[in-house]
Write a protein that holds these residues in place. Structure first.
Motif, PDB file in Angstrom:
ATOM      1  N   GLY A   1      33.863  36.217  32.760  1.00  0.00           N
ATOM      2  CA  GLY A   1      35.028  37.074  32.895  1.00  0.00           C
ATOM      3  C   GLY A   1      34.667  38.540  32.843  1.00  0.00           C
ATOM      4  N   ILE A   2      35.647  39.364  33.205  1.00  0.00           N
ATOM      5  CA  ILE A   2      35.535  40.811  33.073  1.00  0.00           C
ATOM      6  C   ILE A   2      36.778  41.315  32.353  1.00  0.00           C
ATOM      7  CG2 ILE A   2      34.021  41.187  35.051  1.00  0.00           C
ATOM      8  CD1 ILE A   2      36.473  41.959  36.682  1.00  0.00           C
ATOM      9  N   GLN A   3      36.589  42.352  31.566  1.00  0.00           N
ATOM     10  CA  GLN A   3      37.676  42.854  30.732  1.00  0.00           C
ATOM     11  C   GLN A   3      37.653  44.370  30.716  1.00  0.00           C
ATOM     12  OE1 GLN A   3      38.589  41.005  26.792  1.00  0.00           O
ATOM     13  NE2 GLN A   3      37.994  43.001  25.970  1.00  0.00           N
ATOM     14  N   ARG A   4      38.849  44.941  30.710  1.00  0.00           N
ATOM     15  CA  ARG A   4      39.002  46.374  30.511  1.00  0.00           C
ATOM     16  C   ARG A   4      40.256  46.591  29.671  1.00  0.00           C
ATOM     17  NH1 ARG A   4      37.395  51.062  28.991  1.00  0.00           N
ATOM     18  NH2 ARG A   4      38.309  52.864  30.030  1.00  0.00           N
ATOM     19  N   LEU A   5      40.062  47.080  28.453  1.00  0.00           N
ATOM     20  CA  LEU A   5      41.153  47.274  27.511  1.00  0.00           C
ATOM     21  C   LEU A   5      41.893  45.951  27.320  1.00  0.00           C
ATOM     22  CD1 LEU A   5      42.364  50.789  28.736  1.00  0.00           C
ATOM     23  CD2 LEU A   5      40.796  50.260  26.877  1.00  0.00           C
ATOM     24  N   PHE A   6      43.189  45.875  27.674  1.00  0.00           N
ATOM     25  CA  PHE A   6      43.958  44.658  27.445  1.00  0.00           C
ATOM     26  C   PHE A   6      44.049  43.778  28.698  1.00  0.00           C
ATOM     27  CE2 PHE A   6      46.883  48.095  28.554  1.00  0.00           C
ATOM     28  CZ  PHE A   6      47.505  47.577  29.676  1.00  0.00           C
ATOM     29  N   PHE A   7      43.351  44.142  29.768  1.00  0.00           N
ATOM     30  CA  PHE A   7      43.399  43.338  30.991  1.00  0.00           C
ATOM     31  C   PHE A   7      42.092  42.553  31.115  1.00  0.00           C
ATOM     32  CE2 PHE A   7      42.775  42.580  35.520  1.00  0.00           C
ATOM     33  CZ  PHE A   7      43.986  42.010  35.863  1.00  0.00           C
ATOM     34  N   ARG A   8      42.242  41.268  31.469  1.00  0.00           N
ATOM     35  CA  ARG A   8      41.059  40.414  31.576  1.00  0.00           C
ATOM     36  C   ARG A   8      41.273  39.358  32.650  1.00  0.00           C
ATOM     37  NH1 ARG A   8      38.201  37.062  26.574  1.00  0.00           N
ATOM     38  NH2 ARG A   8      37.407  35.335  27.812  1.00  0.00           N
ATOM     39  N   VAL A   9      40.194  39.078  33.400  1.00  0.00           N
ATOM     40  CA  VAL A   9      40.190  38.022  34.417  1.00  0.00           C
ATOM     41  C   VAL A   9      38.976  37.141  34.174  1.00  0.00           C
ATOM     42  CG1 VAL A   9      40.086  37.465  36.871  1.00  0.00           C
ATOM     43  CG2 VAL A   9      41.337  39.490  36.115  1.00  0.00           C
ATOM     44  N   ASP A  10      39.215  35.828  34.076  1.00  0.00           N
ATOM     45  CA  ASP A  10      38.134  34.859  33.890  1.00  0.00           C
ATOM     46  C   ASP A  10      38.107  33.889  35.076  1.00  0.00           C
ATOM     47  OD1 ASP A  10      37.799  36.029  31.463  1.00  0.00           O
ATOM     48  OD2 ASP A  10      37.978  34.198  30.277  1.00  0.00           O
ATOM     49  N   TYR A  11      36.921  33.419  35.403  1.00  0.00           N
ATOM     50  CA  TYR A  11      36.785  32.306  36.340  1.00  0.00           C
ATOM     51  C   TYR A  11      35.982  31.231  35.628  1.00  0.00           C
ATOM     52  CZ  TYR A  11      35.809  29.401  40.352  1.00  0.00           C
ATOM     53  OH  TYR A  11      35.737  28.332  41.217  1.00  0.00           O
ATOM     54  N   GLY A  12      36.511  30.004  35.641  1.00  0.00           N
ATOM     55  CA  GLY A  12      35.843  28.939  34.912  1.00  0.00           C
ATOM     56  C   GLY A  12      35.908  27.613  35.626  1.00  0.00           C
ATOM     57  N   VAL A  13      35.157  26.674  35.102  1.00  0.00           N
ATOM     58  CA  VAL A  13      35.140  25.306  35.618  1.00  0.00           C
ATOM     59  C   VAL A  13      35.111  24.368  34.421  1.00  0.00           C
ATOM     60  CG1 VAL A  13      32.621  25.365  35.824  1.00  0.00           C
ATOM     61  CG2 VAL A  13      33.922  23.660  37.096  1.00  0.00           C
ATOM     62  N   SER A  14      35.841  23.254  34.534  1.00  0.00           N
ATOM     63  CA  SER A  14      35.927  22.308  33.424  1.00  0.00           C
ATOM     64  C   SER A  14      35.489  20.924  33.887  1.00  0.00           C
ATOM     65  CB  SER A  14      37.354  22.251  32.874  1.00  0.00           C
ATOM     66  OG  SER A  14      38.266  21.807  33.866  1.00  0.00           O
ATOM     67  N   PHE A  15      35.093  20.107  32.913  1.00  0.00           N
ATOM     68  CA  PHE A  15      34.598  18.768  33.199  1.00  0.00           C
ATOM     69  C   PHE A  15      35.186  17.783  32.197  1.00  0.00           C
ATOM     70  CE2 PHE A  15      31.442  21.810  34.543  1.00  0.00           C
ATOM     71  CZ  PHE A  15      31.009  21.344  35.776  1.00  0.00           C
ATOM     72  N   THR A  16      35.533  16.596  32.678  1.00  0.00           N
ATOM     73  CA  THR A  16      35.815  15.464  31.808  1.00  0.00           C
ATOM     74  C   THR A  16      34.663  14.489  32.007  1.00  0.00           C
ATOM     75  OG1 THR A  16      37.170  14.472  33.549  1.00  0.00           O
ATOM     76  CG2 THR A  16      38.309  15.729  31.865  1.00  0.00           C
ATOM     77  N   GLY A  17      33.915  14.266  30.933  1.00  0.00           N
ATOM     78  CA  GLY A  17      32.672  13.527  31.088  1.00  0.00           C
ATOM     79  C   GLY A  17      31.719  14.351  31.932  1.00  0.00           C
ATOM     80  N   ASP A  18      31.172  13.724  32.996  1.00  0.00           N
ATOM     81  CA  ASP A  18      30.286  14.456  33.904  1.00  0.00           C
ATOM     82  C   ASP A  18      30.968  14.762  35.229  1.00  0.00           C
ATOM     83  OD1 ASP A  18      30.491  11.901  34.809  1.00  0.00           O
ATOM     84  OD2 ASP A  18      28.336  11.531  35.005  1.00  0.00           O
ATOM     85  N   LYS A  19      32.310  14.632  35.285  1.00  0.00           N
ATOM     86  CA  LYS A  19      33.047  14.879  36.519  1.00  0.00           C
ATOM     87  C   LYS A  19      33.819  16.194  36.421  1.00  0.00           C
ATOM     88  CE  LYS A  19      33.633   9.995  37.765  1.00  0.00           C
ATOM     89  NZ  LYS A  19      34.610   8.919  38.095  1.00  0.00           N
ATOM     90  N   LYS A  20      33.767  16.941  37.512  1.00  0.00           N
ATOM     91  CA  LYS A  20      34.501  18.204  37.550  1.00  0.00           C
ATOM     92  C   LYS A  20      35.993  17.918  37.456  1.00  0.00           C
ATOM     93  CE  LYS A  20      33.046  21.456  40.247  1.00  0.00           C
ATOM     94  NZ  LYS A  20      32.768  22.281  41.444  1.00  0.00           N
ATOM     95  N   TYR A  21      36.682  18.695  36.627  1.00  0.00           N
ATOM     96  CA  TYR A  21      38.106  18.462  36.398  1.00  0.00           C
ATOM     97  C   TYR A  21      38.950  19.544  37.087  1.00  0.00           C
ATOM     98  CZ  TYR A  21      42.492  17.918  33.790  1.00  0.00           C
ATOM     99  OH  TYR A  21      43.811  17.769  33.446  1.00  0.00           O
TER     100      TYR A  21
END
Length: 825
Positions: free
Chosen positions: A794-814
């Motif tokens: 993610g990137i953040q400036r003061l109170f603004f923030r943007v994240d990019y993420g990926v999640s998995f259940t077990g070994d599979k992309k969720y």
């Protein structure tokens, strides 16, 4: 008899004369008559002294006697002047000579052979010795701070603005002044306690504030040190044990001052942007210690916040032959905001050092600052008597005007008129911020929640109203009482929900409080919360995402909380509830996304279940529940002021032990379970030049699960919308709100690191944005579910923030995607 009486009178006369002190003052100038502001002035072979003001004027009080007065300022030759104090004030003007640093050679600089490199090797080799020259000390610290507006846009300089800020025609004037006098106690390696004896300030809040002695504890012998407020990453000291990795050094010259050979060393960072200082160090030959430092940082090179430049000047004096400590330290800064240019300084003067003091047991009890009850009430006569740095004419005029203004603004007629004006009702203000009325005499207040929070929609209740008010009464001994009636009504469900919440704070110093809540409500099935009524309203009407699942609860509870000892907080409560399942009754929307439909109010219903589903989740039942927790904050630190106690973040992890029991048979209770958990967490762990880390680990299990219902499960802080709350480290980015709720053993872990601009500050076109780089990971494992994990940047400036993420259940992309935060939770 007469003989003894005359002897007694003579002795008293001598004592009184000895107790009298007289003022030594004067002006310090250079060889051209220019004032040398902030010159250090102290008595030789003592730790008593002062600093000149910015006009070169100095003053301090001395008892009758003979003294050698030392005058020191970077770039000028140290001067020692003998003076005799008899029975009157003395004026002593001093002219300093420019320091001439000669070099043995004039050859072109060679980083390998320059003598400055060899001198700094000696300093670094002796760094640990100088850090450990003493075990403890106590001293008196005077701090003065001033911030000025030096230039303002003409278009904004109307007559009312100029008058209000007391500016001249060019938009210049003093915005802020502060003074404080403290006793500072330190015990190595990291224990300290400050007692503020007197404090005074006028004007608005400055760009940043260093009016405590602990704020100015800059130890140049530390490898890395931090300057609060400027940025989250540290700076490498030029005498750090790995300083050659970041710096080159050049001998700028050598001089002899009072039988000491002093080397002037130029500090040359190897990289333009590498968390380093620039400037000069002055080193005592043979002893290889810092005599004085003249350092600076810039916004361009060091990516600091709020200001453009910061200069740091520090003077060391021998407290004993083998112990040198700061006599003074000064921060000078400049900056600009939207065309307004400002400048200021903080200067700290250290007097009356007492080395290797033995402190009583329990003295360092976590209280890092104690402000005396009378500290902020000292009259002008007190400050005139003890102030070591004389005020300039402009500062005196500013104090007189603002002291008079302060007296006016704290008079009863003025305060009554302000209260009357502030208590007027304004519909636009009420819509966004709510309405509050206060009575300063009775210390009572009445608050009505804002209009936008009072109207809501969800698929269980339909459109609803939520009327919330709060009454608060404060007492002179810092106790307070509050009561908050609330009434909710769902027009589709036809459910009325009256509630009363109350709290009595009986011990502010130890967080002692009693609280009670009772009534009826439509509540979230997750006890850690999912989305607020406001956000759930928006997601429902705009996107047909009825994420929050509700049930009916008629309840009453009472609880108690208090510190058992510093850093050990105990809380406990009991609650009786009557709980029943609810179903969707309303399906309105503003937009109808393609192929989008509302979901069942049963969070365990399979995908595709219609919104009007009435499948079984739990029967109507009663629950009598006991909760207790112990929170251990190791090394807890706090500040004590006359108006209460505030806590300072600890340098060590926090541990929370929780126990929750559903008690069967009490008042017809149907629940029977025992749940235990442990949380270990720490925020803002400094990692030198690469920012700071935070972590949280939680684990728990149901020791007994004979009878419990969905709302009794252990729930997790999930997220199913585009927005998220980064202020809660225990929250996930993509975890469904209810799918992983557990009635068995679990382990969750969260880790996040903020690089605080360590990489972006090296990229020219991104440097000025001052973005902070963030990486993190969340993990959850349960007995009856697949492991869940997610990773994000993610990137953040003061109170603004943007994240990019990926999640998995077990070994599979969720799920993968963006999550944003813009200051509203």
């Amino acid at each position: 008899m007469r003989k003894y009486l005359l002897l007694l009178i003579l002795c008293l006369t001598v004592v009184i004369a000895d107790a009298q002190q007289f003022m030594l003052n004067g002006r310090i100038t250079g060889d051209k008559g220019e004032p040398i502001g902030f010159t250090s002035v102290y008595i030789r072979n003592s730790t008593y002294g002062t600093t000149a003001n910015e006009l070169g004027q100095y003053q301090f009080k001395l008892a009758p006697g003979n003294y050698n007065i030392v005058y020191r300022f970077v770039g000028y030759r140290e001067k020692v002047v003998p003076v005799s104090i008899t029975d009157h004030d003395e004026r002593l003007n001093v002219q300093l000579e420019n320091e001439v640093f000669s070099r043995d050679d004039t050859a072109t600089y060679n980083r390998k052979t320059d003598r400055g490199m060899a001198i700094m090797r000696e300093v670094m080799a002796n760094r640990e010795r100088h850090m450990n020259e003493f075990k403890s000390y106590t001293c008196q610290v005077y701090i003065k701070g001033v911030q000025r507006l030096t230039k303002a846009p003409k278009s904004l300089m109307s007559s009312p603005v100029i008058k209000q800020l007391d500016l001249d025609s060019l938009g210049r004037g003093i915005l802020y002044q502060s003074e404080s006098l403290s006793e500072f106690n330190l015990q190595r390696p990291n224990k300290f306690k400050e007692i503020t004896i007197a404090a005074k300030s006028t004007g608005g809040s400055p760009a940043f504030n260093y009016n405590k002695a602990s704020d100015l504890q800059l130890n140049i012998y530390q490898n890395i040190f931090y300057i609060d407020g400027l940025r989250s990453r540290g700076f490498v000291s030029p005498v750090a044990d790995n300083a050659f990795k970041y710096y080159r050094f050049r001998l700028a010259g050598t001089t002899v001052s009072n039988n000491r050979t002093i080397h002037k060393i130029a500090i040359l960072p190897k990289s333009k942007r590498s968390s380093t200082f620039r400037g000069f160090l002055y080193i005592v030959d043979g002893d290889w210690r810092v005599y004085s430092a003249d350092l600076y940082l810039t916004e361009e090179n060091d990516n600091i916040n709020l200001i453009d430049t910061l200069s740091i000047s520090q003077q060391y004096i021998p407290v004993k032959d083998s112990v040198w400590l700061p006599a003074s330290i000064q921060y000078d800064y400049k900056g600009s905001v939207l065309g307004f240019k400002f400048a200021g300084y903080y200067v700290g003067i250290y007097n009356n050092y007492k080395i290797d003091q033995t402190f009583p047991d329990g003295f360092f009890n976590g209280e890092v600052l104690k402000v005396d009850t009378a500290a902020n009430t000292k009259p002008s006569s007190y400050w005139n008597a003890i102030r070591p740095v004389p005020l300039t004419p402009q500062e005196m005029r500013d104090y007189r005007k603002k002291d008079s203004l302060f007296a006016l603004q704290h008079s009863d007629p003025y305060l009554d008129s302000v209260q009357l004006e502030n208590n007027k009702f304004s519909l636009p203000s009420y819509t966004i911020f709510g309405y509050e009325a206060k009575n300063r005499r009775t210390k009572e207040s009445f608050y009505v929640a804002p209009l936008y929070q009072s109207i809501y929609y969800n698929t269980v209740e339909g459109w609803g109203i939520d009327a919330q008010v709060k009454y608060t009464k404060k007492f002179d001994d810092l106790r307070s009482f509050s009561i908050s009636p609330e009434f909710k009504y769902g027009f589709s469900s036809k459910l009325a929900s009256p509630m009363i919440h109350s709290e009595y704070l009986f011990d502010q110093w130890h967080r002692g409080r009693v609280f009670t809540n009772f009534g009826a409500d439509v509540m979230d099935l997750s006890n850690v919360g999912t989305r607020s009524l406001w956000f759930n309203t928006l997601s429902s009407l705009l996107f047909e995402n009825n994420y929050v699942k509700y049930y009916r609860n008629q309840y009453g509870n009472i609880g108690y909380e208090r510190e058992l000892a510093n850093g050990i907080l105990w809380s406990s409560s009991v609650e009786y509830s009557n709980r029943r399942q609810l179903y969707n009754t309303s399906y309105q929307h503003i937009f109808n996304p393609k192929n989008k439909e509302y979901t069942s109010n049963n969070p365990l219903a399979p995908p595709g279940t219609p919104a009007d589903d009435r499948s079984f989740l739990f029967p109507e039942h009663q629950a009598f529940t006991f909760k207790t927790s112990l929170e251990f904050t190791f090394g807890q630190r706090y500040i004590t002021r006359p108006d209460g106690r505030t806590f300072v973040p600890s340098r060590y992890p926090k541990i929370v032990l929780n126990y929750r029991k559903g008690i069967d048979g009490v008042f017809g209770s149907d629940v029977n379970y025992d749940f235990v958990s442990i949380n270990i967490s720490q925020d803002h762990i400094p990692i030198g030049l690469t920012g700071y880390s935070s972590f949280r680990i939680s684990a728990g299990d149901f020791l007994n699960r004979r009878n419990l219902y969905f709302m009794d499960y252990n729930h997790f802080s999930g997220n199913q919308g585009l927005t998220f709350d980064p202020t809660d480290l225990a929250s996930f980015h993509f975890l469904p709100f209810y799918q992983f709720s557990s009635n068995d053993a679990f382990l969750e872990a969260h880790y996040q690191h903020n690089f605080a601009g360590a990489f972006f500050s090296r990229i020219p076109f991104m440097r000025k944005l001052k973005l902070e780089e963030i990486i993190g990971a969340n993990f959850l494992t349960e007995k009856n579910n697949m492991n869940y994990s997610e990773f994000y940047v993610g990137i953040q400036r003061l109170f603004f923030r943007v994240d990019y993420g990926v999640s998995f259940t077990g070994d599979k992309k969720y799920i993968q995607g963006f999550r944003i935060f813009y200051g509203i939770r």
